[in-house]
Scaffold this active site. Structure first.
Site, PDB file in Angstrom:
ATOM      1  N   CYS A 121      41.314  35.959  31.064  1.00 30.66           N
ATOM      2  CA  CYS A 121      40.613  35.837  32.345  1.00 30.66           C
ATOM      3  C   CYS A 121      39.950  34.470  32.476  1.00 30.66           C
ATOM      4  O   CYS A 121      39.916  33.899  33.566  1.00 30.66           O
ATOM      5  CB  CYS A 121      39.596  36.964  32.506  1.00 30.66           C
ATOM      6  SG  CYS A 121      40.383  38.579  32.753  1.00 30.66           S
ATOM      7  N   GLU A 145      38.188  40.954  36.384  1.00 34.00           N
ATOM      8  CA  GLU A 145      38.135  39.575  36.866  1.00 34.00           C
ATOM      9  C   GLU A 145      39.448  39.175  37.528  1.00 34.00           C
ATOM     10  O   GLU A 145      39.456  38.551  38.588  1.00 34.00           O
ATOM     11  CB  GLU A 145      37.838  38.608  35.702  1.00 34.00           C
ATOM     12  CG  GLU A 145      36.531  38.864  35.009  1.00 34.00           C
ATOM     13  CD  GLU A 145      36.643  39.806  33.811  1.00 34.00           C
ATOM     14  OE1 GLU A 145      35.831  39.665  32.882  1.00 34.00           O
ATOM     15  OE2 GLU A 145      37.526  40.696  33.800  1.00 34.00           O
TER      16      GLU A 145
END
Length: 129
Positions: free
Chosen positions: A87, A53
């Site tokens: 993330c 990510e």
């Protein structure tokens, strides 16, 4: 299958995961419809590893994008992996609570919003109070 999930699956082949064998791909869609992908890059000390990510976010930001509508995350195990806390916080830097997060479970996709996965995120407003 959603094309964003397909992009997240496809980039897994580029992952560098010699220690865990757990390949992850992410595909991030901008508000203009562009898609940026990332894969995990492991390091022997693990703490220097990069998550799929964050690699996708970095590529999008490097190319001038700051607004996103969806992100798809897929692992080689098709286990419905969600973005980790780090993330999620990075996504919150650029996205509102309504960012759609698609998690690949093989035969189906589980969808969350960023607000569901990270309520009360740390933000610029949080820092100024």
């Amino acid at each position: 299958m959603d094309e964003l999930i397909e992009a997240a699956r496809a980039i897994q082949d580029s992952a560098h995961a010699p220690y865990s064998g757990y390949r992850v791909g992410a595909a991030l869609e901008t508000d203009s419809g562009d898609v940026f992908v990332g894969c995990n890059l492991e390091n022997a000390n693990y703490s220097n590893s990069l998550h799929a990510e964050e690699v996708a976010i970095a590529d999008a930001v490097k190319n001038g994008h700051r607004e996103f509508t969806r992100i798809a995350v897929s692992s080689s195990r098709r286990d419905g992996v969600t973005p980790c806390g780090m993330c999620r916080q990075t996504l919150a830097e650029f996205c509102d609570d309504d960012l759609r997060i698609l998690c690949d479970r093989g035969d189906d996709v589980r969808e969350y919003t960023l607000g569901e996965l990270l309520p009360d995120a740390i933000s610029e407003a949080t820092l100024s109070t």
